[in-house]
Design an enzyme around this catalytic site. Structure first.
Site, PDB file in Angstrom:
ATOM      1  N   HIS A 157       0.827  -1.210   0.000  1.00 27.87           N
ATOM      2  CA  HIS A 157       0.000   0.000   0.000  1.00 27.87           C
ATOM      3  C   HIS A 157       0.863   1.263   0.000  1.00 27.87           C
ATOM      4  O   HIS A 157       0.355   2.375  -0.211  1.00 27.87           O
ATOM      5  CB  HIS A 157      -0.912   0.001   1.224  1.00 27.87           C
ATOM      6  CG  HIS A 157      -2.214   0.708   1.004  1.00 27.87           C
ATOM      7  ND1 HIS A 157      -2.388   1.682   0.039  1.00 27.87           N
ATOM      8  CD2 HIS A 157      -3.414   0.597   1.633  1.00 27.87           C
ATOM      9  CE1 HIS A 157      -3.633   2.134   0.088  1.00 27.87           C
ATOM     10  NE2 HIS A 157      -4.266   1.497   1.038  1.00 27.87           N
ATOM     11  N   ASP A 363      -9.903 -11.603 -16.386  1.00 27.37           N
ATOM     12  CA  ASP A 363      -9.954 -12.951 -16.955  1.00 27.37           C
ATOM     13  C   ASP A 363      -8.536 -13.425 -17.251  1.00 27.37           C
ATOM     14  O   ASP A 363      -7.872 -12.926 -18.150  1.00 27.37           O
ATOM     15  CB  ASP A 363     -10.794 -12.937 -18.233  1.00 27.37           C
ATOM     16  CG  ASP A 363     -10.897 -14.305 -18.897  1.00 27.37           C
ATOM     17  OD1 ASP A 363     -10.353 -15.276 -18.347  1.00 27.37           O
ATOM     18  OD2 ASP A 363     -11.523 -14.392 -19.970  1.00 27.37           O
TER      19      ASP A 363
END
Length: 436
Positions: A157, A363
């Site tokens: 982060h 995907d």
């Protein structure tokens, strides 16, 4: 005898970029927004079934690994190390790729959200201090008995927010599907964030206060219930509430009610809500701009303000004020959050809305995910994610055990939220596909 659910690590290796990072790009300066981010990883787990696809989980894992070097060439800071909370040394240190195997089918996970079980699909603890140095990117691909797959990504982060992490997954997936067609692969933009948010090299890295004895529960708001809830919270002050405002107000009210009951007296309730700053700067930044571009606006409820419409008004007021002065406040206060506010008289909650991120479009070769989720790791933290059809919202709520015992039984909450429903399709013949 009940079989233990286990995940076995098969291999762990470091993957380096496909070509060396040019010398002039070796030092990536952190911005103020990067520096004030806590030392932790952003995390997401994407679950894929193997229905109707020629590739299986093992093949998908190999394709992911094969596409990672080219992906790291474009996202070169993610293959480096952080130095002194000041810069990323883009030294091609690499990313960690873990292959694992579960001794149970995917359906075991999809039937019930188990916060502790989800941690097994991540390559590192979210709270690890390594997020402040390196490795900065780690991925674990877990193959289920049925051929389904879990892809757990952890990205520091300190160098990326949820939007950047989602874009990384999108670009990586495009490379997996068509490795030879670079035109189809979206590449990141590296704006000079340090010029927009000048760093303060005196700032020390810090970790979030995660808390103890908290519990995470999942609540799903379906589209029809969201519409009813929006109608209920509509008022003259906020005639067109958003679905997020409506859901947050309801959760907020129920946490206030739970807190009052467990403590026996009312307390001020203060909340912080994450906002994507990419559209707020001038000129606006594109979504493929990597780094941290997140700020938090506050909203407060006094002891008397516990009606839904009042809470929606406070949320809208806090957001509008942040849009006017938020960027300047961050630069002046050098903080994106309200620190040190929790005490005997104040309850503090953090809200993170990730429902607009296109995570269900990722995907890797087995179609779109059947479920995307995030293991929560902080007390008094609420994260909002999209459902698979894009019409509903999943709320991951982390509270103390005492507060959760009351919160999850709140009748007003249950009038609109479905507590932890199965991700599996309702039809038995469809559900069996995940349990082979």
């Amino acid at each position: 005898m009940v079989r233990a659910l286990e995940v076995e690590i098969l291999a762990r290796e470091t993957i380096k970029p496909s070509s060396p990072t040019p010398h002039n790009l070796r030092n990536f300066k952190l911005s103020l927004l990067d520096q004030i981010m806590p030392v932790e990883y952003t995390a997401a787990i994407l679950f894929y079934s193997n229905n109707g696809h020629h590739a299986d989980g093992a093949e998908m894992s190999q394709r992911l690994k094969a596409a990672l070097p080219e992906t790291l060439k474009n996202f070169y800071p993610f293959a480096g190390i952080i130095k002194d909370n000041v810069l990323v040394e883009c030294n091609d240190n690499g990313a960690v790729f873990v292959e694992a195997r579960a001794n149970y089918p995917l359906s075991e996970v999809l039937q019930q959200h188990d916060h502790k079980l989800l941690r097994e699909f991540l390559p590192i603890e979210i709270e690890s201090t390594k997020a402040g140095s390196g490795p900065l990117l780690l991925t674990q691909v877990t193959i289920f008995k049925c051929g389904g797959v879990a892809v757990g990504n952890c990205l520091s982060h300190k160098i990326a927010d949820g939007c950047a992490a989602s874009f990384l997954a999108k670009s990586w997936a495009a490379t997996v599907l068509d490795p030879g067609n670079k035109a189809k692969v979206s590449t990141p933009e590296y704006v000079i964030a340090a010029s927009l948010f000048p760093p303060d090299d005196s700032l020390e890295p810090h970790a979030d206060v995660t808390g103890q004895n908290y519990i995470t529960k999942r609540f799903v708001f379906h589209a029809s219930k969201i519409a009813q809830l929006k109608a209920k919270v509509t008022s003259a002050s906020v005639p067109k509430p958003t679905r997020v405002e409506a859901i947050v107000a309801l959760i907020w009210k129920c946490t206030i009610t739970a807190s009052r009951s467990t403590r026996g007296f009312p307390r001020v309730s203060l909340t912080a809500h994450s906002m994507n700053l990419r559209r707020m700067v001038s000129p606006p930044l594109p979504d493929n701009c990597v780094g941290n571009f997140v700020g938090d606006f506050p909203a407060k409820a006094t002891q008397r303000e516990i009606e839904l419409q009042d809470l929606v008004h406070q949320l809208r007021k806090g957001k509008d004020e942040f849009c006017k002065n938020g960027l300047q406040n961050i630069l002046e206060k050098k903080s994106s959050l309200i620190h040190g506010v929790e005490g005997d008289a104040v309850d503090f909650y953090m809200y993170s809305d990730l429902s607009r991120l296109p995570m269900y479009d990722t995907d890797f070769g087995l179609g779109k995910p059947v479920w995307v989720t995030i293991p929560n790791y902080m007390h008094n933290m609420i994260m909002l994610l999209s459902t698979r059809n894009g019409e509903g919202i999943e709320a991951l709520v982390s509270l103390s055990e005492e507060d959760m015992a009351l919160f999850e039984r709140d009748e007003e909450l249950l009038a609109f939220a479905d507590p932890n429903p199965s991700v599996l399709p309702a039809a038995n013949h469809s559900a069996r596909k995940f349990a082979a």
